[in-house]
Design a protein around this motif. Structure first.
Motif, PDB file in Angstrom:
ATOM      1  N   UNK A 165      -1.230   2.459  23.251  1.00 34.19           N
ATOM      2  CA  UNK A 165      -2.108   2.905  22.168  1.00 34.19           C
ATOM      3  C   UNK A 165      -2.086   4.427  22.006  1.00 34.19           C
ATOM      4  N   UNK A 166      -1.476   5.133  22.953  1.00 36.55           N
ATOM      5  CA  UNK A 166      -1.382   6.586  22.834  1.00 36.55           C
ATOM      6  C   UNK A 166      -0.320   7.013  21.811  1.00 36.55           C
ATOM      7  N   UNK A 167       0.563   6.102  21.447  1.00 31.51           N
ATOM      8  CA  UNK A 167       1.583   6.408  20.447  1.00 31.51           C
ATOM      9  C   UNK A 167       1.006   6.181  19.056  1.00 31.51           C
TER      10      UNK A 167
ATOM     11  N   UNK B 115       9.881   1.689  23.351  1.00 32.51           N
ATOM     12  CA  UNK B 115       8.681   1.292  24.090  1.00 32.51           C
ATOM     13  C   UNK B 115       7.804   0.388  23.231  1.00 32.51           C
ATOM     14  N   UNK B 116       7.593   0.770  21.983  1.00 27.95           N
ATOM     15  CA  UNK B 116       6.713   0.010  21.095  1.00 27.95           C
ATOM     16  C   UNK B 116       7.335  -1.323  20.684  1.00 27.95           C
TER      17      UNK B 116
ATOM     18  N   UNK C 125       4.068  10.394  16.968  1.00 32.05           N
ATOM     19  CA  UNK C 125       3.532  11.396  17.886  1.00 32.05           C
ATOM     20  C   UNK C 125       2.869  10.655  19.043  1.00 32.05           C
ATOM     21  N   UNK C 126       2.552  11.390  20.091  1.00 29.90           N
ATOM     22  CA  UNK C 126       1.887  10.787  21.240  1.00 29.90           C
ATOM     23  C   UNK C 126       0.673  11.630  21.603  1.00 29.90           C
ATOM     24  N   UNK C 127      -0.398  10.965  21.950  1.00 30.06           N
ATOM     25  CA  UNK C 127      -1.633  11.647  22.337  1.00 30.06           C
ATOM     26  C   UNK C 127      -1.728  11.665  23.862  1.00 30.06           C
ATOM     27  N   UNK C 128      -1.666  12.845  24.433  1.00 29.06           N
ATOM     28  CA  UNK C 128      -1.810  13.013  25.881  1.00 29.06           C
ATOM     29  C   UNK C 128      -3.287  13.222  26.164  1.00 29.06           C
TER      30      UNK C 128
ATOM     31  N   UNK D   2       0.309  -0.668  29.132  1.00 27.44           N
ATOM     32  CA  UNK D   2       0.982   0.553  29.562  1.00 27.44           C
ATOM     33  C   UNK D   2       2.358   0.692  28.926  1.00 27.44           C
ATOM     34  N   UNK D   3       2.728   1.941  28.683  1.00 32.26           N
ATOM     35  CA  UNK D   3       4.084   2.213  28.189  1.00 32.26           C
ATOM     36  C   UNK D   3       5.104   1.963  29.294  1.00 32.26           C
TER      37      UNK D   3
END
Length: 392
Positions: A252-254, A296-297, A263-266, A305-306
């Motif tokens: 879900x961070x992607x 990954x998606x 984009x990815x949220x760290x 988890x990725x």
């Protein structure tokens, strides 16, 4: 000595030897408990016997000085009139207050208050660092430690072959524990573990940015092998993320925008903390990082988890990821380079296209100095993407 027999003043719990000694009744008023007990940090009866004997000798010496306070001064009747008011007072070495705590107790105070929700490595780090002090200088009350003890502690660490960076980390932990416990107990403490000299560069090898040709070679191999390990490498290679940050990502961070950009949220997760507050950020995914995110998606599976292989327990196993990936890229990059070199390289790659320093800091999650940089919410994602496109 048999490993199954507990030496004097010790007991065994889960295979680890502990020191235990009852405090004499006449001295109990100086303590908050009737017994002193702490881990000797060893599974060996021989080592435990040595450490327990040393601790017992230190206590005997200290208790002698405590008892001296209650003893009539020899020859006091021979003093000239009035001299007893100012001339002679029994000298008490290493006197402690009723609020004092031993270093072993200080660790427990520190971890109880500041260890809530922290990873097991935080607890182990504090226990290990203060265990080194106890091994070198004994388990003393905080205000009893001296600069000579701190220097002895330093010399013991150097004798272990630790690098300057490791000494800095250990001393920092010891200072944090002692300062916090002293503050909690209301003790006035001049911390002897501050300002200790040692060569901070000793044994430290700089982490070097990977050469451009090595990055290209690794990325090509990632596309060829096309599995989750290689997706992780590719993701790091074109974002400059810390390996632990990437290994602990959730699916879900992607984020996918309406125009198809990724984009990815760290961000902080219960299973993976971030190194600093500035580490929380959004990073545009371009080049091989975009390819890795798409793979990954697309991967079928119910895991959130990725990278499920590194998230099988309560915490992300970044150490396992580092060991596996550094071993793999060793054959593809020059000697002395590691996965962390991708992070250094990303900063250089952004410099090469004259990317503004504060944009570089935001992309990499580095802290930008200056009060003004704490205002606002930073550059929009579109601006960050413009610069990332130029280096991927």
């Amino acid at each position: 000595m048999s490993e199954t027999i507990s030496p004097k003043y010790t007991f065994v719990k889960e295979g680890v030897f502990y020191f235990s000694r009852r405090i004499p009744k006449e001295l109990c008023r100086y303590y908050s408990s009737s017994r002193i007990a702490f881990s000797l940090r060893t599974h060996s009866a021989n080592v435990a016997a040595t450490r327990a004997r040393r601790a017992a000798d230190q206590l005997d010496e200290y208790w002698f000085h405590l008892r001296s306070q209650d003893t009539e001064l020899p020859g006091k009747h021979m003093l000239r009139r009035g001299a007893a008011n100012y001339a002679v007072t029994p000298v008490v070495l290493n006197e402690t207050s009723a609020a004092s705590v031993l270093l072993s107790e200080a660790v427990e105070i520190y971890l109880t208050q500041k260890g809530q929700g922290r990873p097991v490595t935080f607890h182990r780090g504090a226990q290990r660092a203060c265990g080194y002090v106890i091994d070198a200088c004994g388990d003393k009350h905080l205000e009893v430690y001296t600069k000579a003890d701190a220097n002895r502690f330093r010399d013991a660490l150097i004798a272990r072959g630790l690098a300057g960076s490791s000494l800095t980390r250990i001393f920092g932990t010891v200072r944090a524990v002692t300062n916090f416990a002293a503050s909690e107990q209301g003790l006035s403490l001049h911390n002897p573990f501050s300002g200790v000299y040692y060569d901070r560069s000793a044994g430290v090898s700089g982490r070097k940015p990977l050469p451009r040709e090595a990055i290209v070679s690794v990325q090509a191999k990632c596309r060829e092998l096309d599995d989750d390990l290689r997706w992780l490498v590719a993701l790091v290679s074109d974002t400059g993320m810390r390996l632990a940050e990437a290994a602990g990502l959730g699916k879900e961070d992607f984020m996918c925008a309406d125009d198809g950009s990724l984009s990815v949220r760290v961000r902080h997760h219960p299973w993976r903390r971030l190194k600093t507050q500035d580490s929380e950020r959004d990073v545009p995914l371009e080049g091989h990082a975009r390819w890795a995110a798409q793979r990954i998606l697309k991967e079928a599976g119910s895991s959130q988890f990725a990278f499920p292989r590194y998230n099988k327990s309560d915490t992300t196993n970044a150490n396992a990821a580092s060991a596996a990936l550094n071993k793999w890229i060793k054959e593809l990059v020059p000697e002395g380079y590691t996965m962390h070199g991708f992070r250094h390289s990303m900063r250089d790659r952004l410099r090469a296209v004259e990317c503004p320093a504060d944009v570089v800091d935001q992309i990499g999650g580095w802290r930008t100095d200056g009060v003004g940089h704490s205002y606002g919410s930073g550059y929009p994602l579109a601006v960050l993407r413009k610069w990332m496109k130029q280096v991927t």
